[in-house]
Design a protein around this motif. Structure first.
Motif, PDB file in Angstrom:
ATOM      1  N   ALA A 279      47.348  45.360  35.560  1.00  7.17           N
ATOM      2  CA  ALA A 279      47.724  44.699  36.808  1.00  7.17           C
ATOM      3  C   ALA A 279      47.998  43.217  36.568  1.00  7.17           C
ATOM      4  O   ALA A 279      47.286  42.560  35.808  1.00  7.17           O
ATOM      5  CB  ALA A 279      46.619  44.847  37.851  1.00  7.17           C
ATOM      6  N   GLU A 280      49.029  42.701  37.222  1.00  6.80           N
ATOM      7  CA  GLU A 280      49.299  41.273  37.166  1.00  6.80           C
ATOM      8  C   GLU A 280      48.349  40.539  38.108  1.00  6.80           C
ATOM      9  O   GLU A 280      48.003  41.035  39.179  1.00  6.80           O
ATOM     10  CB  GLU A 280      50.753  40.995  37.569  1.00  6.80           C
ATOM     11  CG  GLU A 280      51.773  41.576  36.600  1.00  6.80           C
ATOM     12  CD  GLU A 280      53.200  41.243  36.988  1.00  6.80           C
ATOM     13  OE1 GLU A 280      53.400  40.571  38.031  1.00  6.80           O
ATOM     14  OE2 GLU A 280      54.118  41.666  36.255  1.00  6.80           O
ATOM     15  N   LEU A 281      47.920  39.338  37.692  1.00  4.85           N
ATOM     16  CA  LEU A 281      46.974  38.559  38.474  1.00  4.85           C
ATOM     17  C   LEU A 281      47.578  37.227  38.883  1.00  4.85           C
ATOM     18  O   LEU A 281      48.417  36.674  38.184  1.00  4.85           O
ATOM     19  CB  LEU A 281      45.707  38.264  37.657  1.00  4.85           C
ATOM     20  CG  LEU A 281      44.916  39.428  37.070  1.00  4.85           C
ATOM     21  CD1 LEU A 281      43.662  38.900  36.387  1.00  4.85           C
ATOM     22  CD2 LEU A 281      44.553  40.440  38.145  1.00  4.85           C
ATOM     23  N   ASP A 282      47.096  36.714  40.021  1.00  5.80           N
ATOM     24  CA  ASP A 282      47.259  35.293  40.273  1.00  5.80           C
ATOM     25  C   ASP A 282      45.881  34.651  40.131  1.00  5.80           C
ATOM     26  O   ASP A 282      44.905  35.331  39.789  1.00  5.80           O
ATOM     27  CB  ASP A 282      47.911  35.000  41.628  1.00  5.80           C
ATOM     28  CG  ASP A 282      47.070  35.470  42.817  1.00  5.80           C
ATOM     29  OD1 ASP A 282      45.820  35.469  42.724  1.00  5.80           O
ATOM     30  OD2 ASP A 282      47.653  35.822  43.851  1.00  5.80           O
TER      31      ASP A 282
ATOM     32  N   PRO B 192      36.004  36.897  45.204  1.00  5.99           N
ATOM     33  CA  PRO B 192      35.623  37.455  46.503  1.00  5.99           C
ATOM     34  C   PRO B 192      36.058  36.538  47.639  1.00  5.99           C
ATOM     35  O   PRO B 192      36.427  35.379  47.428  1.00  5.99           O
ATOM     36  CB  PRO B 192      34.096  37.506  46.410  1.00  5.99           C
ATOM     37  CG  PRO B 192      33.762  36.329  45.538  1.00  5.99           C
ATOM     38  CD  PRO B 192      34.863  36.278  44.509  1.00  5.99           C
ATOM     39  N   GLY B 193      35.982  37.087  48.849  1.00  6.80           N
ATOM     40  CA  GLY B 193      36.282  36.298  50.038  1.00  6.80           C
ATOM     41  C   GLY B 193      35.103  35.440  50.448  1.00  6.80           C
ATOM     42  O   GLY B 193      34.019  35.489  49.850  1.00  6.80           O
TER      43      GLY B 193
ATOM     44  N   LYS C  61      40.515  53.906  42.212  1.00  3.23           N
ATOM     45  CA  LYS C  61      39.425  53.398  43.047  1.00  3.23           C
ATOM     46  C   LYS C  61      39.871  53.284  44.508  1.00  3.23           C
ATOM     47  O   LYS C  61      39.088  53.563  45.423  1.00  3.23           O
ATOM     48  CB  LYS C  61      38.953  52.036  42.523  1.00  3.23           C
ATOM     49  CG  LYS C  61      38.239  52.079  41.188  1.00  3.23           C
ATOM     50  CD  LYS C  61      36.969  52.921  41.230  1.00  3.23           C
ATOM     51  CE  LYS C  61      35.852  52.276  42.020  1.00  3.23           C
ATOM     52  NZ  LYS C  61      34.606  53.087  42.004  1.00  3.23           N
ATOM     53  N   GLN C  62      41.126  52.883  44.729  1.00  5.80           N
ATOM     54  CA  GLN C  62      41.644  52.813  46.092  1.00  5.80           C
ATOM     55  C   GLN C  62      41.682  54.209  46.727  1.00  5.80           C
ATOM     56  O   GLN C  62      41.332  54.381  47.897  1.00  5.80           O
ATOM     57  CB  GLN C  62      43.039  52.190  46.091  1.00  5.80           C
ATOM     58  CG  GLN C  62      43.637  51.962  47.470  1.00  5.80           C
ATOM     59  CD  GLN C  62      43.009  50.798  48.210  1.00  5.80           C
ATOM     60  OE1 GLN C  62      42.236  50.026  47.641  1.00  5.80           O
ATOM     61  NE2 GLN C  62      43.314  50.670  49.483  1.00  5.80           N
TER      62      GLN C  62
ATOM     63  N   GLN D 247      42.218  46.321  46.227  1.00  9.74           N
ATOM     64  CA  GLN D 247      43.473  46.461  46.969  1.00  9.74           C
ATOM     65  C   GLN D 247      44.565  45.543  46.438  1.00  9.74           C
ATOM     66  O   GLN D 247      45.754  45.772  46.706  1.00  9.74           O
ATOM     67  CB  GLN D 247      43.227  46.186  48.466  1.00  9.74           C
ATOM     68  CG  GLN D 247      42.962  44.735  48.823  1.00  9.74           C
ATOM     69  CD  GLN D 247      41.533  44.265  48.548  1.00  9.74           C
ATOM     70  OE1 GLN D 247      40.730  44.973  47.927  1.00  9.74           O
ATOM     71  NE2 GLN D 247      41.200  43.073  49.014  1.00  9.74           N
ATOM     72  N   ARG D 248      44.194  44.542  45.659  1.00 10.26           N
ATOM     73  CA  ARG D 248      45.177  43.607  45.096  1.00 10.26           C
ATOM     74  C   ARG D 248      45.559  43.957  43.657  1.00 10.26           C
ATOM     75  O   ARG D 248      46.370  43.246  43.050  1.00 10.26           O
ATOM     76  CB  ARG D 248      44.603  42.174  45.123  1.00 10.26           C
ATOM     77  CG  ARG D 248      44.245  41.677  46.510  1.00 10.26           C
ATOM     78  CD  ARG D 248      43.864  40.200  46.498  1.00 10.26           C
ATOM     79  NE  ARG D 248      42.630  39.923  45.798  1.00 10.26           N
ATOM     80  CZ  ARG D 248      41.425  39.914  46.360  1.00 10.26           C
ATOM     81  NH1 ARG D 248      41.294  40.210  47.651  1.00 10.26           N
ATOM     82  NH2 ARG D 248      40.338  39.606  45.655  1.00 10.26           N
ATOM     83  N   LEU D 249      44.968  45.026  43.124  1.00 11.59           N
ATOM     84  CA  LEU D 249      45.132  45.364  41.712  1.00 11.59           C
ATOM     85  C   LEU D 249      45.831  46.710  41.527  1.00 11.59           C
ATOM     86  O   LEU D 249      45.582  47.432  40.562  1.00 11.59           O
ATOM     87  CB  LEU D 249      43.766  45.386  41.023  1.00 11.59           C
ATOM     88  CG  LEU D 249      43.069  44.029  40.908  1.00 11.59           C
ATOM     89  CD1 LEU D 249      41.582  44.202  40.626  1.00 11.59           C
ATOM     90  CD2 LEU D 249      43.714  43.189  39.809  1.00 11.59           C
ATOM     91  N   GLN D 250      46.739  47.048  42.428  1.00 15.79           N
ATOM     92  CA  GLN D 250      47.333  48.370  42.433  1.00 15.79           C
ATOM     93  C   GLN D 250      48.371  48.585  41.332  1.00 15.79           C
ATOM     94  O   GLN D 250      48.935  49.676  41.202  1.00 15.79           O
ATOM     95  CB  GLN D 250      47.910  48.673  43.816  1.00 15.79           C
ATOM     96  CG  GLN D 250      46.844  48.793  44.897  1.00 15.79           C
ATOM     97  CD  GLN D 250      45.839  49.893  44.605  1.00 15.79           C
ATOM     98  OE1 GLN D 250      46.188  51.067  44.640  1.00 15.79           O
ATOM     99  NE2 GLN D 250      44.607  49.529  44.281  1.00 15.79           N
TER     100      GLN D 250
END
Length: 248
Positions: free
Chosen positions: A220-223, A229-230, A111-112, A100-103
């Motif tokens: 996708a941009e990353l931080d 994982p959580g 995948k989403q 969900q953070r790699l859209q």
């Protein structure tokens, strides 16, 4: 119980089928090579007869944006329709930590879309989010190599062994549907460039690995923590160094 594993002849699927059979389940490997094609629907009705659980660990043969979206939308829709007709009571799918953070990536948008089809289907389900596999380090490097330089985003990753992924998916398959996401990851977090550097060094690959703030991850941009994982994730046991030692 009868468990049908879509993608059951691949890296994860073959390990999963073996683990399920070891525990006394009737595990069936379903793939185009066994006469089951989720893109066309061929063989689905037959293989799902009597199945309680379907596990989807299949992947698109192409990572091009339109092709991968078409694969996951079509194959998942066909699979869920066939499951509803067969009375399957649990759908398990393997997906990726951070989807969900790699859209910004076409692959992760696909995948989403797959996950949304599963949630909307009405079939009890469990989606397993796993981190990157140890085995895919070279492929990741190959995808971002230019002129002998591997350019990677500045981020951390918590990769894991494919056998541990299969074990996590197996636990989900024989468990109660959670109608949501469960996460699994390896025991150690690394800077992404350090992970790839170690993997390449283990095979005497001469490429230079650099951390580049402008690089992306499959588009996708990353931080720093996008790929991690959580706090509730299941942590696998296999350490990267131990896995590398076994490859020699």
């Amino acid at each position: 119980m009868k468990v049908v594993v879509i993608g059951g002849t691949g890296l994860i699927g073959s390990k999963l089928v073996g683990k399920l059979r070891e525990h006394g389940h009737e595990a069936v490997a379903a793939a185009p090579s066994t006469g089951v094609d989720t893109l066309t629907g061929e063989g689905l009705a037959e293989v799902l007869q009597g199945a309680s659980v379907v596990v989807d660990v299949s992947n698109s043969p192409s990572f091009e944006d339109d092709a991968v979206m078409e694969f996951f939308r079509t194959s998942t829709a066909n699979l869920l329709k066939a499951e509803a007709g067969a009375g399957v009571t649990h759908h398990v799918a393997l997906s990726v930590v951070g989807t969900q953070r790699l859209q910004g990536s076409g692959y992760f948008r696909a995948k989403q879309a797959q996950e949304e089809l599963i949630r909307d289907s009405g079939i009890p389900s469990t989606i397993v989010h796993a981190t990157q596999f140890f085995e895919f380090a070279k492929g990741l490097a190959d995808g971002v190599t230019e002129g002998g330089i591997v350019r990677l985003p500045v981020a951390r990753i918590q990769p894991m062994y494919s056998g541990d992924v299969a074990a996590a998916v197996g636990r989900a398959a024989v468990g109660t549907p959670v109608d949501g996401v469960v996460e699994t990851a390896g025991p150690e977090a690394f800077p992404l460039d350090a992970f790839i550097r170690q993997a390449l060094a283990a095979t005497n690959d001469p490429r230079t690995v650099v951390a580049d703030p402008d690089a992306t991850y499959w588009g996708a941009e990353l931080d720093e923590n996008t790929l991690l994982p959580g706090p509730g994730a299941h942590i696998a046991e296999t350490r990267f160094a131990d896995w590398l030692a076994r490859q020699r």
